[in-house]
Design a protein around this motif. Structure first.
Motif, short mmCIF file in Angstrom:
data_model
loop_
_atom_site.label_atom_id
_atom_site.label_comp_id
_atom_site.label_asym_id
_atom_site.label_seq_id
_atom_site.Cartn_x
_atom_site.Cartn_y
_atom_site.Cartn_z
N THR A 139 0.86 -1.19 0.00
CA THR A 139 0.00 0.00 0.00
C THR A 139 0.90 1.24 0.00
OG1 THR A 139 -0.06 0.21 2.41
CG2 THR A 139 -1.70 -1.25 1.38
N PRO A 140 0.37 2.40 -0.36
CA PRO A 140 1.19 3.62 -0.31
C PRO A 140 1.77 3.86 1.09
CG PRO A 140 -0.79 4.02 -1.60
CD PRO A 140 -0.94 2.65 -1.00
N HIS A 141 1.01 3.59 2.14
CA HIS A 141 1.52 3.79 3.50
C HIS A 141 2.68 2.83 3.78
CE1 HIS A 141 1.71 4.55 7.78
NE2 HIS A 141 1.56 3.25 8.01
N GLN A 142 2.53 1.57 3.39
CA GLN A 142 3.61 0.60 3.61
C GLN A 142 4.87 1.02 2.85
OE1 GLN A 142 1.42 -2.88 2.30
NE2 GLN A 142 1.37 -3.71 4.38
N ALA A 143 4.70 1.50 1.62
CA ALA A 143 5.85 1.92 0.82
C ALA A 143 6.56 3.10 1.49
CB ALA A 143 5.39 2.30 -0.58
N GLU A 144 5.80 4.03 2.06
CA GLU A 144 6.40 5.18 2.73
C GLU A 144 7.17 4.75 3.98
OE1 GLU A 144 5.11 9.28 5.11
OE2 GLU A 144 3.59 8.10 4.03
N VAL A 145 6.57 3.88 4.78
CA VAL A 145 7.23 3.40 6.00
C VAL A 145 8.49 2.61 5.64
CG1 VAL A 145 7.00 1.89 8.02
CG2 VAL A 145 5.10 3.37 7.34
N LEU A 146 8.42 1.80 4.59
CA LEU A 146 9.59 1.03 4.17
C LEU A 146 10.72 1.96 3.76
CD1 LEU A 146 11.07 -1.55 3.50
CD2 LEU A 146 9.84 -1.63 1.31
N ALA A 147 10.41 3.01 3.02
CA ALA A 147 11.45 3.95 2.60
C ALA A 147 12.13 4.59 3.81
CB ALA A 147 10.84 5.02 1.70
N ARG A 148 11.36 4.92 4.83
CA ARG A 148 11.94 5.52 6.02
C ARG A 148 12.78 4.49 6.79
NH1 ARG A 148 7.16 8.47 9.11
NH2 ARG A 148 8.91 9.11 10.45
N ALA A 149 12.34 3.26 6.82
CA ALA A 149 13.12 2.22 7.48
C ALA A 149 14.44 1.97 6.76
CB ALA A 149 12.30 0.92 7.56
N ALA A 154 16.12 4.15 5.08
CA ALA A 154 17.01 5.28 5.39
C ALA A 154 17.68 5.08 6.75
CB ALA A 154 16.21 6.59 5.36
N VAL A 155 16.94 4.56 7.73
CA VAL A 155 17.51 4.30 9.06
C VAL A 155 18.63 3.27 8.97
CG1 VAL A 155 17.05 3.29 11.33
CG2 VAL A 155 15.44 4.94 10.35
N VAL A 156 18.35 2.17 8.28
CA VAL A 156 19.35 1.10 8.20
C VAL A 156 20.56 1.54 7.38
CG1 VAL A 156 19.77 -1.29 7.47
CG2 VAL A 156 17.59 -0.68 8.52
N GLU A 157 20.35 2.30 6.32
CA GLU A 157 21.49 2.83 5.55
C GLU A 157 22.38 3.69 6.43
OE1 GLU A 157 19.91 3.05 0.93
OE2 GLU A 157 19.40 4.69 2.31
N HIS A 158 21.77 4.52 7.27
CA HIS A 158 22.55 5.37 8.17
C HIS A 158 23.35 4.52 9.16
CE1 HIS A 158 23.57 8.93 10.50
NE2 HIS A 158 23.17 8.30 11.59
N VAL A 159 22.73 3.47 9.68
CA VAL A 159 23.41 2.58 10.63
C VAL A 159 24.59 1.89 9.96
CG1 VAL A 159 23.17 0.46 11.99
CG2 VAL A 159 21.40 2.23 12.11
N PHE A 203 18.06 -5.33 0.69
CA PHE A 203 16.75 -4.79 0.35
C PHE A 203 15.81 -5.92 -0.05
CE2 PHE A 203 20.02 -1.67 -0.74
CZ PHE A 203 19.60 -0.57 0.01
N LYS A 204 14.57 -5.85 0.43
CA LYS A 204 13.54 -6.82 0.08
C LYS A 204 12.30 -6.08 -0.38
CE LYS A 204 15.02 -10.53 3.19
NZ LYS A 204 14.61 -11.44 4.28
N PRO A 205 11.43 -6.74 -1.13
CA PRO A 205 10.22 -6.06 -1.61
C PRO A 205 9.34 -5.52 -0.50
CG PRO A 205 10.59 -8.08 -2.85
CD PRO A 205 11.58 -8.09 -1.72
N ALA A 206 9.34 -6.20 0.65
CA ALA A 206 8.50 -5.75 1.76
C ALA A 206 9.30 -5.39 2.99
CB ALA A 206 7.47 -6.82 2.11
N GLY A 207 10.61 -5.25 2.85
CA GLY A 207 11.40 -4.99 4.04
C GLY A 207 12.84 -4.67 3.74
N VAL A 208 13.61 -4.61 4.81
CA VAL A 208 15.03 -4.32 4.73
C VAL A 208 15.70 -5.10 5.85
CG1 VAL A 208 14.78 -2.24 6.18
CG2 VAL A 208 16.74 -2.47 4.65
N VAL A 209 16.95 -5.51 5.64
CA VAL A 209 17.65 -6.35 6.60
C VAL A 209 19.00 -5.73 6.94
CG1 VAL A 209 18.47 -8.68 7.13
CG2 VAL A 209 16.59 -8.35 5.50
N LEU A 210 19.30 -5.71 8.23
CA LEU A 210 20.62 -5.33 8.69
C LEU A 210 21.41 -6.60 8.96
CD1 LEU A 210 22.75 -3.34 9.85
CD2 LEU A 210 21.56 -3.56 12.05
N HIS A 211 22.50 -6.80 8.22
CA HIS A 211 23.36 -7.98 8.39
C HIS A 211 24.59 -7.58 9.20
CE1 HIS A 211 21.51 -10.88 5.52
NE2 HIS A 211 21.07 -9.77 4.95
#
Length: 259
Positions: free
Chosen positions: A104-114, A116-121, A132-140
């Motif tokens: 959904t548009p809301h999920q896409a917006e929240v994912l983009a913000r998440a 950005a957080v992980v990229e900064h970390v 990067f995943k279609p519905a998420g992001v992973v910190l390894h």
């Protein structure tokens, strides 16, 4: 290694079920854990046993992974009719007619913000990396020093705390963040329904696999690979030891599968 008598007996009973679903985790189960996820490959003998099972009548094979579907396809080289669950249940492939994941548009917006957080970390913690995943992001954190890994996970959790609609899960040196509420238990339930299985064999090595282990009932068989608290009825030490379990199941099913 000889299989323990209880496991061998359970496999013998399972192999006689009218329709068997064999659902397996990939990393740490079919494939040894490696530093670079893209380098993972199933152990040859385990892959061969899966191919045997996939070719038997009244037998459905499936992979349930934390990987995104594209990543899973790239490393697994599974039989073409093997069903796939990716991103811990957020992505599914049960055949060519299945609908792709759509946010959904809301999920896409929240994912983009998440993201950005992980990229900064990752930028501030050497040895960590992002997936990067279609519905998420992973910190390894597998290739980071322990202290750096702990600091990175803490920083990520702090940065993500302000975001609503996230599912955050700890795994083996990974922090999984998803905007879709799904887990491997839900994925396994879907596979059971789609395949019309009368019994299920499931194996996995990580805490995220326990969601699936806890869905198993009477007549099903669960195996945990490696140490750790588990709802599975049986455990083996390594992916290499699990190969023998798969080979035994394939041999028993080939000898007695319903025609």
């Amino acid at each position: 290694m000889a299989l323990e008598a209880g496991l061998r007996a359970a496999l013998r009973t399972l192999a006689a079920t009218p329709h068997l679903l064999v659902a397996l985790d990939f990393d740490g189960t079919l494939a040894p854990i490696v530093e670079r996820a893209e380098d993972a490959r199933a152990l040859p003998a385990s892959a061969a046993a899966v191919r045997v099972l996939a070719g038997l009548p009244s037998t459905t094979t499936a992979l349930i992974s934390g990987r995104a579907l594209d990543s899973l396809r790239a490393v697994a080289d599974s039989p073409s009719d093997t069903m796939l669950i990716g991103s811990h249940g957020a992505e599914t492939w049960t055949g060519p007619d299945g609908a792709p994941l759509a946010l959904t548009p809301h999920q896409a917006e929240v994912l983009a913000r998440a993201v950005a957080v992980v990229e900064h970390v990752v930028a501030g913690h050497p040895g960590t990396r992002i997936e990067f995943k279609p519905a998420g992001v992973v910190l390894h954190t597998r290739t980071a020093a322990d202290a750096v890994a702990d600091a990175a996970v803490a920083a990520a959790r702090a940065g993500l705390a302000a975001l609503d609609g996230l599912r955050i899960t700890d795994g083996k040196r990974v922090l999984e963040i998803s905007v879709v509420e799904a887990d491997k238990g839900q994925g396994l339930a879907l596979l059971r329904q789609v395949s019309a299985a009368t019994a299920v064999f499931f194996a996995g090595d990580d805490v995220t696999d326990e969601h699936a282990q806890r869905t198993l009932g009477a007549g099903d068989v669960g195996v945990r690979i490696g140490p750790g608290e588990t709802a599975a009825s049986f455990s083996v030490a390594t992916p290499e030891a699990f190969t023998e379990v798969l080979e035994e199941l394939a041999a028993l099913r080939a000898a007695g599968a319903p025609r």
